[in-house]
Motif scaffolding. Sequence first.
Motif, PDB file in Angstrom:
ATOM      1  N   GLU A 224      93.673  41.350 -89.564  1.00 40.72           N
ATOM      2  CA  GLU A 224      94.150  40.562 -88.430  1.00 40.72           C
ATOM      3  C   GLU A 224      93.013  39.859 -87.698  1.00 40.72           C
ATOM      4  OE1 GLU A 224      97.186  41.225 -84.622  1.00 40.72           O
ATOM      5  OE2 GLU A 224      96.957  42.772 -86.164  1.00 40.72           O
ATOM      6  N   ALA A 225      91.915  40.565 -87.445  1.00 43.73           N
ATOM      7  CA  ALA A 225      90.785  39.978 -86.722  1.00 43.73           C
ATOM      8  C   ALA A 225      90.150  38.845 -87.520  1.00 43.73           C
ATOM      9  CB  ALA A 225      89.751  41.056 -86.408  1.00 43.73           C
ATOM     10  N   GLU A 226      90.034  39.032 -88.826  1.00 39.22           N
ATOM     11  CA  GLU A 226      89.438  38.000 -89.665  1.00 39.22           C
ATOM     12  C   GLU A 226      90.297  36.741 -89.693  1.00 39.22           C
ATOM     13  OE1 GLU A 226      87.588  41.494 -92.525  1.00 39.22           O
ATOM     14  OE2 GLU A 226      89.238  40.238 -93.254  1.00 39.22           O
ATOM     15  N   LEU A 227      91.616  36.932 -89.790  1.00 35.86           N
ATOM     16  CA  LEU A 227      92.490  35.766 -89.889  1.00 35.86           C
ATOM     17  C   LEU A 227      92.489  34.952 -88.595  1.00 35.86           C
ATOM     18  CD1 LEU A 227      94.393  34.443 -91.980  1.00 35.86           C
ATOM     19  CD2 LEU A 227      96.284  35.417 -90.652  1.00 35.86           C
ATOM     20  N   THR A 228      92.533  35.628 -87.458  1.00 41.06           N
ATOM     21  CA  THR A 228      92.523  34.893 -86.189  1.00 41.06           C
ATOM     22  C   THR A 228      91.185  34.171 -85.995  1.00 41.06           C
ATOM     23  OG1 THR A 228      91.907  36.927 -85.016  1.00 41.06           O
ATOM     24  CG2 THR A 228      94.244  36.331 -85.046  1.00 41.06           C
ATOM     25  N   ALA A 229      90.097  34.791 -86.469  1.00 47.43           N
ATOM     26  CA  ALA A 229      88.802  34.130 -86.381  1.00 47.43           C
ATOM     27  C   ALA A 229      88.765  32.898 -87.281  1.00 47.43           C
ATOM     28  CB  ALA A 229      87.682  35.095 -86.770  1.00 47.43           C
ATOM     29  N   LEU A 230      89.301  33.016 -88.482  1.00 44.80           N
ATOM     30  CA  LEU A 230      89.320  31.880 -89.401  1.00 44.80           C
ATOM     31  C   LEU A 230      90.170  30.743 -88.842  1.00 44.80           C
ATOM     32  CD1 LEU A 230      88.437  30.917 -92.282  1.00 44.80           C
ATOM     33  CD2 LEU A 230      90.709  31.678 -93.047  1.00 44.80           C
ATOM     34  N   ALA A 231      91.319  31.095 -88.266  1.00 43.34           N
ATOM     35  CA  ALA A 231      92.235  30.079 -87.732  1.00 43.34           C
ATOM     36  C   ALA A 231      91.800  29.557 -86.372  1.00 43.34           C
ATOM     37  CB  ALA A 231      93.646  30.664 -87.634  1.00 43.34           C
ATOM     38  N   GLU A 232      90.863  30.252 -85.740  1.00 47.39           N
ATOM     39  CA  GLU A 232      90.361  29.892 -84.411  1.00 47.39           C
ATOM     40  C   GLU A 232      91.480  29.904 -83.364  1.00 47.39           C
ATOM     41  OE1 GLU A 232      86.580  27.090 -85.072  1.00 47.39           O
ATOM     42  OE2 GLU A 232      88.414  26.226 -85.955  1.00 47.39           O
ATOM     43  N   VAL A 233      92.318  30.938 -83.465  1.00 45.24           N
ATOM     44  CA  VAL A 233      93.365  31.187 -82.476  1.00 45.24           C
ATOM     45  C   VAL A 233      93.312  32.661 -82.097  1.00 45.24           C
ATOM     46  CG1 VAL A 233      94.843  29.342 -83.391  1.00 45.24           C
ATOM     47  CG2 VAL A 233      95.131  31.696 -84.213  1.00 45.24           C
ATOM     48  N   GLU A 234      94.044  33.040 -81.057  1.00 43.70           N
ATOM     49  CA  GLU A 234      93.955  34.409 -80.558  1.00 43.70           C
ATOM     50  C   GLU A 234      95.066  35.324 -81.067  1.00 43.70           C
ATOM     51  OE1 GLU A 234      93.681  34.394 -76.337  1.00 43.70           O
ATOM     52  OE2 GLU A 234      91.731  33.370 -76.288  1.00 43.70           O
ATOM     53  N   ASP A 235      96.193  34.777 -81.525  1.00 42.56           N
ATOM     54  CA  ASP A 235      97.312  35.640 -81.912  1.00 42.56           C
ATOM     55  C   ASP A 235      97.576  35.552 -83.410  1.00 42.56           C
ATOM     56  OD1 ASP A 235     100.138  33.732 -82.118  1.00 42.56           O
ATOM     57  OD2 ASP A 235      98.325  32.876 -81.223  1.00 42.56           O
ATOM     58  N   LEU A 236      98.068  36.660 -83.962  1.00 40.53           N
ATOM     59  CA  LEU A 236      98.286  36.761 -85.395  1.00 40.53           C
ATOM     60  C   LEU A 236      99.264  35.710 -85.902  1.00 40.53           C
ATOM     61  CD1 LEU A 236      97.997  38.159 -88.148  1.00 40.53           C
ATOM     62  CD2 LEU A 236      99.812  39.744 -87.428  1.00 40.53           C
ATOM     63  N   GLU A 237     100.409  35.572 -85.249  1.00 36.19           N
ATOM     64  CA  GLU A 237     101.419  34.649 -85.749  1.00 36.19           C
ATOM     65  C   GLU A 237     100.923  33.209 -85.720  1.00 36.19           C
ATOM     66  OE1 GLU A 237     104.076  35.346 -87.400  1.00 36.19           O
ATOM     67  OE2 GLU A 237     103.647  37.474 -87.163  1.00 36.19           O
ATOM     68  N   GLY A 238     100.141  32.877 -84.707  1.00 38.05           N
ATOM     69  CA  GLY A 238      99.554  31.547 -84.676  1.00 38.05           C
ATOM     70  C   GLY A 238      98.603  31.333 -85.835  1.00 38.05           C
ATOM     71  N   ALA A 239      97.842  32.378 -86.164  1.00 39.83           N
ATOM     72  CA  ALA A 239      96.908  32.293 -87.288  1.00 39.83           C
ATOM     73  C   ALA A 239      97.658  32.170 -88.609  1.00 39.83           C
ATOM     74  CB  ALA A 239      96.001  33.523 -87.306  1.00 39.83           C
ATOM     75  N   VAL A 240      98.721  32.949 -88.756  1.00 39.19           N
ATOM     76  CA  VAL A 240      99.522  32.871 -89.978  1.00 39.19           C
ATOM     77  C   VAL A 240     100.116  31.475 -90.134  1.00 39.19           C
ATOM     78  CG1 VAL A 240     101.650  33.685 -91.079  1.00 39.19           C
ATOM     79  CG2 VAL A 240     100.052  35.334 -90.099  1.00 39.19           C
ATOM     80  N   ALA A 241     100.619  30.927 -89.044  1.00 36.03           N
ATOM     81  CA  ALA A 241     101.221  29.592 -89.091  1.00 36.03           C
ATOM     82  C   ALA A 241     100.203  28.529 -89.481  1.00 36.03           C
ATOM     83  CB  ALA A 241     101.842  29.256 -87.734  1.00 36.03           C
ATOM     84  N   ARG A 242      98.958  28.717 -89.076  1.00 38.92           N
ATOM     85  CA  ARG A 242      97.930  27.717 -89.371  1.00 38.92           C
ATOM     86  C   ARG A 242      97.386  27.853 -90.792  1.00 38.92           C
ATOM     87  NH1 ARG A 242      93.472  26.186 -84.961  1.00 38.92           N
ATOM     88  NH2 ARG A 242      95.430  25.372 -84.108  1.00 38.92           N
ATOM     89  N   ILE A 243      97.209  29.085 -91.274  1.00 37.87           N
ATOM     90  CA  ILE A 243      96.531  29.292 -92.556  1.00 37.87           C
ATOM     91  C   ILE A 243      97.496  29.329 -93.738  1.00 37.87           C
ATOM     92  CG2 ILE A 243      95.035  30.848 -93.871  1.00 37.87           C
ATOM     93  CD1 ILE A 243      93.632  29.388 -91.564  1.00 37.87           C
ATOM     94  N   SER A 244      98.679  29.921 -93.575  1.00 36.92           N
ATOM     95  CA  SER A 244      99.562  30.127 -94.731  1.00 36.92           C
ATOM     96  C   SER A 244      99.955  28.842 -95.460  1.00 36.92           C
ATOM     97  CB  SER A 244     100.806  30.922 -94.327  1.00 36.92           C
ATOM     98  OG  SER A 244     101.561  30.242 -93.346  1.00 36.92           O
ATOM     99  N   PRO A 245     100.118  27.693 -94.781  1.00 33.56           N
ATOM    100  CA  PRO A 245     100.453  26.482 -95.547  1.00 33.56           C
ATOM    101  C   PRO A 245      99.321  26.003 -96.459  1.00 33.56           C
ATOM    102  CG  PRO A 245     101.072  26.235 -93.227  1.00 33.56           C
ATOM    103  CD  PRO A 245     100.208  27.447 -93.328  1.00 33.56           C
ATOM    104  N   GLN A 246      98.098  26.538 -96.258  1.00 39.61           N
ATOM    105  CA  GLN A 246      96.948  26.068 -97.029  1.00 39.61           C
ATOM    106  C   GLN A 246      96.671  26.893 -98.277  1.00 39.61           C
ATOM    107  OE1 GLN A 246      93.427  25.007 -94.555  1.00 39.61           O
ATOM    108  NE2 GLN A 246      94.647  25.724 -92.825  1.00 39.61           N
ATOM    109  N   VAL A 247      97.437  27.942 -98.492  1.00 34.73           N
ATOM    110  CA  VAL A 247      97.166  28.839 -99.614  1.00 34.73           C
ATOM    111  C   VAL A 247      98.492  29.341-100.181  1.00 34.73           C
ATOM    112  CG1 VAL A 247      96.928  30.860 -98.088  1.00 34.73           C
ATOM    113  CG2 VAL A 247      95.819  30.865-100.319  1.00 34.73           C
ATOM    114  N   ALA A 248      98.560  29.467-101.510  1.00 33.45           N
ATOM    115  CA  ALA A 248      99.812  29.884-102.135  1.00 33.45           C
ATOM    116  C   ALA A 248     100.233  31.274-101.684  1.00 33.45           C
ATOM    117  CB  ALA A 248      99.673  29.837-103.654  1.00 33.45           C
TER     118      ALA A 248
END
Length: 334
Positions: A224-248
């Motif tokens: 969770e911490a890595e994904l939010t850092a990669l997405a540059e957002v504070e919440d998990l769902e926001g990070a998932v929404a930003r990153i998941s469209p970029q990877v299968a």
Amino acid sequence: MTQPTYDPPRFDVVAIGNAIVDVLSQTDDAFIAQEGMAKGSMQLMFSPEEADALYAKMGPGVEASGGSAANTVAGIAALGGTCGFIGQVADDQLGEVFAHDVRSVGIRFDTPVRAGAPTTGRCLIFVTPDGQRTMNTFLGAGQFLPAAAIDRDLIADAAILYLEGYLWDPEEPRAAMRAAIEVARKAGRKVAFTLSDVFCISRHGDDFRRLLSDGLIDILFANEAELTALAEVEDLEGAVARISPQVATLVVTRGAEGAIAIQHGARAQVSAEPIERVVDTTGAGDLFAAGFLHGQAQGKGLEASLKLGAICAAEIISHVGARPQVDLKTLAAR
């Protein structure tokens, strides 16, 4: 030169990562604070002298071959998968220990040893009573893995190429992994990548984001911490929404909260497997990746692959060390 194609692949997963021998020791929170460590994280040591000084302060330890990606393919091999590993060791005793341990579980490991300094890498791991592991890593010879050592035929002969973010830090292995990605993609294979640690993102986040935007990664592992850092957002769902469209396939581990995965827009989640007591979290993410990748390589669905990952992670955190100590095939069959 024409890239050879192997269809079907003979190997499930070939991993490139740090070739490291772990030294694990029990300690308390006071020692972690006294040494200025960030509990539960990994920090690099940049000289053998620094590693020796910290090693001298350790209590009785347990030595075992480690390295994030190496732990993952060891788990896959324990599940019955076919694997290879590419990583750099020195011509020394620790290098011999690492090579023996990897080959003894059926993993193909043919990377030529490196003569001279520095020594084979080691990771000094301090485990507190709550099971949290704090790692101090001297990469040693591992940070000099050259592109010339990449076995292109082996990579092209694997269904999945698996890379660890930890090894992205040194320049030479970073170039080697870029070359490996090119080989895998030309051969029509999948590329999986684990972000490894927040510190890797702080140093190389732009590189990682570019790999995703360029469509070079098929499976991304993160906590969770890595994904939010990669997405540059504070919440998990926001990070998932930003990153998941970029990877299968995006896989996010959440410790005691289990794990989620999004694959081509479909979402699945599993709970953490119950265990009596968390002894040592070293290798939990590595073995989760092992279970998930093995499931995917065997054609299992998203939820079944997550479940297998959770089973493997639970086994690892129930004892000291990052390599399986029971028959994972039996656990998976249950």
